[in-house]
Motif scaffolding. Structure first.
Motif, short mmCIF file in Angstrom:
data_model
loop_
_atom_site.label_atom_id
_atom_site.label_comp_id
_atom_site.label_asym_id
_atom_site.label_seq_id
_atom_site.Cartn_x
_atom_site.Cartn_y
_atom_site.Cartn_z
N UNK A 20 0.77 -1.17 -0.35
CA UNK A 20 -0.13 -0.04 -0.58
C UNK A 20 0.80 1.36 0.15
N UNK A 21 1.97 1.07 0.40
CA UNK A 21 2.96 2.47 0.61
C UNK A 21 3.52 2.60 -0.42
N UNK A 22 3.80 1.71 -1.08
CA UNK A 22 4.34 1.49 -2.61
C UNK A 22 3.69 2.44 -3.43
N UNK A 23 2.38 2.02 -3.22
CA UNK A 23 1.28 2.23 -4.54
C UNK A 23 0.51 3.98 -3.89
N UNK A 24 0.70 4.10 -3.04
CA UNK A 24 0.52 5.94 -2.33
C UNK A 24 1.49 6.31 -3.29
N UNK A 25 2.25 5.75 -2.47
CA UNK A 25 3.61 7.06 -2.92
C UNK A 25 4.14 6.91 -4.71
N UNK A 26 3.93 6.15 -5.54
CA UNK A 26 4.03 5.76 -6.54
C UNK A 26 2.99 7.35 -7.26
N UNK A 27 1.96 6.97 -6.41
CA UNK A 27 0.44 7.61 -7.61
C UNK A 27 1.38 8.85 -6.43
N UNK A 28 1.89 9.24 -5.41
CA UNK A 28 1.80 10.55 -5.44
C UNK A 28 2.77 11.29 -6.46
N UNK A 29 3.75 10.66 -6.38
CA UNK A 29 4.89 10.86 -7.56
C UNK A 29 4.25 11.17 -8.86
N UNK A 30 3.34 10.55 -9.35
CA UNK A 30 2.71 10.51 -10.88
C UNK A 30 2.18 11.85 -10.42
N UNK A 31 0.95 12.01 -9.71
CA UNK A 31 0.15 13.05 -9.88
C UNK A 31 1.41 14.26 -9.29
N UNK A 33 4.99 14.74 -10.09
CA UNK A 33 5.00 15.13 -11.75
C UNK A 33 4.68 14.92 -13.05
N UNK A 34 4.03 14.68 -12.78
CA UNK A 34 3.45 14.69 -14.78
C UNK A 34 1.59 14.93 -14.23
N UNK A 35 1.24 15.43 -13.53
CA UNK A 35 -0.09 16.12 -12.94
C UNK A 35 -0.22 17.37 -13.18
N UNK A 36 0.51 17.33 -12.08
CA UNK A 36 0.56 19.09 -11.76
C UNK A 36 1.36 19.91 -12.36
N UNK A 37 2.66 19.05 -13.04
CA UNK A 37 3.40 19.75 -14.42
C UNK A 37 2.51 20.07 -15.46
#
Length: 61
Positions: A20-31, A33-37
């Motif tokens: 769960x922590x890995x999936x959560x961290x991956x989602x936060x990074x995606x959000x 780095x990609x969605x935010x930019x």
């Protein structure tokens, strides 16, 4: 979020917590780095369009 995770994961198997922590961290990074930019570029283009419109109005007056 850390305190919330502690409450939720109390008594759960370690593998579920790690997954769960890995999936959560991956989602936060995606959000971030990609969605935010992507959102930042969209807002910048909208602001530039507003500035151009204001300059055009200024030239008309």
């Amino acid at each position: 979020m850390g305190m919330y995770f502690i409450e939720i994961f109390r008594g759960r198997p370690v593998m579920i917590i790690i997954t769960f922590v890995a999936v959560y961290a991956a989602w936060m990074l995606f959000a971030y780095l990609y969605l935010g930019k992507k959102n930042l570029r969209k807002e910048q283009s909208q602001l530039m369009a507003i500035i151009q419109n204001l300059k055009a109005l200024e030239e008309q007056f």
